[in-house]
Design a protein around this motif. Structure first.
Motif, PDB file in Angstrom:
ATOM      1  N   GLN A 131      21.161  83.910   5.753  1.00  0.00           N
ATOM      2  CA  GLN A 131      20.389  82.510   5.371  1.00  0.00           C
ATOM      3  C   GLN A 131      18.865  82.827   5.694  1.00  0.00           C
ATOM      4  O   GLN A 131      18.091  82.180   4.861  1.00  0.00           O
ATOM      5  CB  GLN A 131      20.863  81.558   6.686  1.00  0.00           C
ATOM      6  N   ARG A 132      18.608  83.587   6.632  1.00  0.00           N
ATOM      7  CA  ARG A 132      17.118  83.901   7.043  1.00  0.00           C
ATOM      8  C   ARG A 132      16.735  84.560   5.628  1.00  0.00           C
ATOM      9  O   ARG A 132      15.402  84.613   5.306  1.00  0.00           O
ATOM     10  CB  ARG A 132      17.071  84.702   8.096  1.00  0.00           C
ATOM     11  N   ASN A 133      17.409  85.472   4.782  1.00  0.00           N
ATOM     12  CA  ASN A 133      16.981  85.935   3.693  1.00  0.00           C
ATOM     13  C   ASN A 133      17.080  85.173   2.385  1.00  0.00           C
ATOM     14  O   ASN A 133      17.132  85.931   1.189  1.00  0.00           O
ATOM     15  CB  ASN A 133      17.752  87.503   3.662  1.00  0.00           C
ATOM     16  N   GLY A 134      17.403  84.184   2.386  1.00  0.00           N
ATOM     17  CA  GLY A 134      17.522  83.081   1.139  1.00  0.00           C
ATOM     18  C   GLY A 134      18.827  82.968   0.480  1.00  0.00           C
ATOM     19  O   GLY A 134      18.941  82.308  -0.421  1.00  0.00           O
ATOM     20  N   PHE A 135      19.837  83.389   1.229  1.00  0.00           N
ATOM     21  CA  PHE A 135      21.336  83.217   0.690  1.00  0.00           C
ATOM     22  C   PHE A 135      21.733  81.655   1.314  1.00  0.00           C
ATOM     23  O   PHE A 135      21.281  81.308   2.416  1.00  0.00           O
ATOM     24  CB  PHE A 135      22.289  84.078   1.367  1.00  0.00           C
ATOM     25  N   VAL A 136      22.519  81.116   0.169  1.00  0.00           N
ATOM     26  CA  VAL A 136      23.090  79.843   0.741  1.00  0.00           C
ATOM     27  C   VAL A 136      24.519  80.001   0.492  1.00  0.00           C
ATOM     28  O   VAL A 136      25.156  80.623  -0.220  1.00  0.00           O
ATOM     29  CB  VAL A 136      22.684  78.695   0.014  1.00  0.00           C
ATOM     30  N   ASP A 137      25.436  79.092   1.230  1.00  0.00           N
ATOM     31  CA  ASP A 137      26.826  79.189   1.312  1.00  0.00           C
ATOM     32  C   ASP A 137      27.119  78.530   0.020  1.00  0.00           C
ATOM     33  O   ASP A 137      26.611  77.491  -0.206  1.00  0.00           O
ATOM     34  CB  ASP A 137      27.414  78.309   2.415  1.00  0.00           C
ATOM     35  N   THR A 138      28.113  78.735  -0.805  1.00  0.00           N
ATOM     36  CA  THR A 138      28.350  78.207  -1.932  1.00  0.00           C
ATOM     37  C   THR A 138      29.424  76.991  -1.650  1.00  0.00           C
ATOM     38  O   THR A 138      29.764  76.265  -2.750  1.00  0.00           O
ATOM     39  CB  THR A 138      29.016  79.025  -2.915  1.00  0.00           C
ATOM     40  N   GLY A 139      30.130  77.099  -0.444  1.00  0.00           N
ATOM     41  CA  GLY A 139      31.365  76.283  -0.547  1.00  0.00           C
ATOM     42  C   GLY A 139      32.398  76.643  -1.139  1.00  0.00           C
ATOM     43  O   GLY A 139      33.585  75.954  -0.764  1.00  0.00           O
ATOM     44  N   GLU A 140      32.385  77.849  -1.694  1.00  0.00           N
ATOM     45  CA  GLU A 140      33.674  78.514  -2.332  1.00  0.00           C
ATOM     46  C   GLU A 140      34.227  79.356  -1.177  1.00  0.00           C
ATOM     47  O   GLU A 140      33.474  79.944  -0.331  1.00  0.00           O
ATOM     48  CB  GLU A 140      33.282  79.147  -3.319  1.00  0.00           C
ATOM     49  N   ARG A 141      35.550  79.631  -1.206  1.00  0.00           N
ATOM     50  CA  ARG A 141      35.998  80.819  -0.462  1.00  0.00           C
ATOM     51  C   ARG A 141      36.478  81.841  -1.380  1.00  0.00           C
ATOM     52  O   ARG A 141      36.879  81.684  -2.380  1.00  0.00           O
ATOM     53  CB  ARG A 141      37.426  80.111   0.173  1.00  0.00           C
ATOM     54  N   GLY A 142      36.368  83.353  -0.751  1.00  0.00           N
ATOM     55  CA  GLY A 142      36.788  84.174  -1.377  1.00  0.00           C
ATOM     56  C   GLY A 142      38.084  84.815  -1.324  1.00  0.00           C
ATOM     57  O   GLY A 142      39.212  84.035  -1.123  1.00  0.00           O
ATOM     58  N   ASP A 143      38.200  86.237  -1.033  1.00  0.00           N
ATOM     59  CA  ASP A 143      39.421  86.667  -0.742  1.00  0.00           C
ATOM     60  C   ASP A 143      40.440  86.278   0.267  1.00  0.00           C
ATOM     61  O   ASP A 143      39.762  85.933   1.389  1.00  0.00           O
ATOM     62  CB  ASP A 143      39.284  88.268  -0.922  1.00  0.00           C
ATOM     63  N   LEU A 144      41.517  86.203   0.128  1.00  0.00           N
ATOM     64  CA  LEU A 144      42.436  85.896   1.387  1.00  0.00           C
ATOM     65  C   LEU A 144      42.547  87.179   2.031  1.00  0.00           C
ATOM     66  O   LEU A 144      42.438  88.427   1.752  1.00  0.00           O
ATOM     67  CB  LEU A 144      43.707  85.725   0.696  1.00  0.00           C
ATOM     68  N   LEU A 145      42.339  86.996   3.617  1.00  0.00           N
ATOM     69  CA  LEU A 145      42.525  87.924   4.461  1.00  0.00           C
ATOM     70  C   LEU A 145      43.584  88.478   4.799  1.00  0.00           C
ATOM     71  O   LEU A 145      44.716  87.604   4.787  1.00  0.00           O
ATOM     72  CB  LEU A 145      41.401  87.669   5.718  1.00  0.00           C
ATOM     73  N   PRO A 146      43.806  89.450   5.682  1.00  0.00           N
ATOM     74  CA  PRO A 146      45.209  90.261   6.011  1.00  0.00           C
ATOM     75  C   PRO A 146      46.183  89.072   6.651  1.00  0.00           C
ATOM     76  O   PRO A 146      47.346  89.213   6.626  1.00  0.00           O
ATOM     77  CB  PRO A 146      44.774  91.371   6.756  1.00  0.00           C
ATOM     78  N   ASP A 147      45.410  88.230   7.444  1.00  0.00           N
ATOM     79  CA  ASP A 147      46.410  87.322   8.127  1.00  0.00           C
ATOM     80  C   ASP A 147      46.871  86.426   7.108  1.00  0.00           C
ATOM     81  O   ASP A 147      48.205  85.469   7.713  1.00  0.00           O
ATOM     82  CB  ASP A 147      45.563  86.451   9.158  1.00  0.00           C
ATOM     83  N   GLY A 148      46.652  86.096   5.926  1.00  0.00           N
ATOM     84  CA  GLY A 148      47.199  85.645   5.171  1.00  0.00           C
ATOM     85  C   GLY A 148      47.121  83.910   5.038  1.00  0.00           C
ATOM     86  O   GLY A 148      47.611  83.308   4.327  1.00  0.00           O
ATOM     87  N   VAL A 149      46.001  83.662   5.776  1.00  0.00           N
ATOM     88  CA  VAL A 149      45.655  82.307   6.055  1.00  0.00           C
ATOM     89  C   VAL A 149      44.150  82.107   5.446  1.00  0.00           C
ATOM     90  O   VAL A 149      43.430  81.056   4.943  1.00  0.00           O
ATOM     91  CB  VAL A 149      45.962  81.772   7.227  1.00  0.00           C
ATOM     92  N   THR A 150      43.278  82.907   6.305  1.00  0.00           N
ATOM     93  CA  THR A 150      41.956  82.709   6.202  1.00  0.00           C
ATOM     94  C   THR A 150      41.336  83.360   4.960  1.00  0.00           C
ATOM     95  O   THR A 150      41.707  84.362   4.467  1.00  0.00           O
ATOM     96  CB  THR A 150      41.409  83.624   7.495  1.00  0.00           C
ATOM     97  N   ARG A 151      40.127  82.868   4.530  1.00  0.00           N
ATOM     98  CA  ARG A 151      39.320  83.530   3.682  1.00  0.00           C
ATOM     99  C   ARG A 151      37.882  84.039   3.906  1.00  0.00           C
ATOM    100  O   ARG A 151      37.225  82.842   4.499  1.00  0.00           O
ATOM    101  CB  ARG A 151      39.586  82.202   2.260  1.00  0.00           C
ATOM    102  N   GLU A 152      37.299  84.486   3.091  1.00  0.00           N
ATOM    103  CA  GLU A 152      35.923  84.754   3.086  1.00  0.00           C
ATOM    104  C   GLU A 152      35.192  83.609   2.791  1.00  0.00           C
ATOM    105  O   GLU A 152      35.758  82.774   2.111  1.00  0.00           O
ATOM    106  CB  GLU A 152      35.474  85.905   2.099  1.00  0.00           C
ATOM    107  N   HIS A 153      33.973  83.571   3.136  1.00  0.00           N
ATOM    108  CA  HIS A 153      33.042  82.442   2.860  1.00  0.00           C
ATOM    109  C   HIS A 153      31.935  83.223   1.859  1.00  0.00           C
ATOM    110  O   HIS A 153      31.632  84.440   1.959  1.00  0.00           O
ATOM    111  CB  HIS A 153      32.244  82.239   4.007  1.00  0.00           C
ATOM    112  N   LEU A 154      31.789  82.775   0.662  1.00  0.00           N
ATOM    113  CA  LEU A 154      30.688  83.179  -0.384  1.00  0.00           C
ATOM    114  C   LEU A 154      29.569  82.691   0.019  1.00  0.00           C
ATOM    115  O   LEU A 154      29.419  81.368  -0.073  1.00  0.00           O
ATOM    116  CB  LEU A 154      31.512  82.988  -1.857  1.00  0.00           C
ATOM    117  N   MET A 155      28.556  83.384  -0.319  1.00  0.00           N
ATOM    118  CA  MET A 155      27.232  83.219  -0.386  1.00  0.00           C
ATOM    119  C   MET A 155      26.467  83.590  -1.682  1.00  0.00           C
ATOM    120  O   MET A 155      26.868  84.851  -1.976  1.00  0.00           O
ATOM    121  CB  MET A 155      26.502  83.575   0.879  1.00  0.00           C
ATOM    122  N   VAL A 156      25.411  83.117  -2.022  1.00  0.00           N
ATOM    123  CA  VAL A 156      24.591  83.484  -3.239  1.00  0.00           C
ATOM    124  C   VAL A 156      23.268  83.241  -2.866  1.00  0.00           C
ATOM    125  O   VAL A 156      22.698  82.273  -2.230  1.00  0.00           O
ATOM    126  CB  VAL A 156      25.086  82.999  -4.253  1.00  0.00           C
TER     127      VAL A 156
END
Length: 173
Positions: A131-156
């Motif tokens: 965020q300090r470097n100008g990235f913002v959360d897109t509100g989208e979720r990325g790949d599913l993590l190994p736990d099968g439930v959690t997803r990455e947060h995407l920023m741009v």
């Protein structure tokens, strides 16, 4: 003083050193774990650095690797920022900012208009850095993590706007 060094396939021992240090120190920050990379032979490390159109860098402080980041080509006019890590001994010295700036410069040279990244949930120090470097959360979720439930947060981060009628070609901070 921090020096950012671009790596080639022949730098695989340095890449291995810093990548293993990152996975050991911050396993919560990466999708892949230390066990997946620890036993990788020279060929695997060289292949990672020789991937076409990638940009792999390390930050050196007093000659010692204290950080890493990578840039990967993406779809269309986007590039991706990956594998950002800074050693605890170098945190608070703008090393992360310098790594991100270097990847942004590389992405701009490739003609990218955006730089994207994925961050694991709960990694608030990384989110603050981005965020300090100008990235913002897109509100989208990325790949599913190994736990099968959690997803990455995407920023741009927008690097520059598409040219055309009414479009700005300036680069926002």
């Amino acid at each position: 003083m921090v020096h950012v060094r671009v790596l080639t396939a022949s730098d695989w021992p340095l890449w291995r050193e810093v990548r293993l240090a990152a996975l050991d120190e911050a396993p919560h920050a990466f999708k892949t774990g230390l066990a997946e990379w620890h036993n990788g032979g020279e060929e695997r490390w060289r292949e990672r650095l020789a991937m076409p159109a990638t940009y792999s860098i390390v930050a050196l402080l007093d000659g010692r690797a204290v950080g890493m980041a990578a840039g990967l080509p993406g779809d269309g006019s986007a590039c991706e920022l990956r594998s950002v890590w800074v050693s605890p001994r170098a945190r608070g010295r703008s090393v992360g900012d310098q790594l991100i700036a270097a990847v942004q410069g590389w992405a701009r040279q490739r003609g990218a208009t955006t730089l994207k990244l994925a961050v694991l949930p709960g990694n608030e120090p990384a989110v603050a850095l981005y965020q300090r470097n100008g990235f913002v959360d897109t509100g989208e979720r990325g790949d599913l993590l190994p736990d099968g439930v959690t997803r990455e947060h995407l920023m741009v981060k927008v690097l520059r706007r598409e040219s055309g009628p009414g479009a700005s070609t300036s680069s926002p901070a």
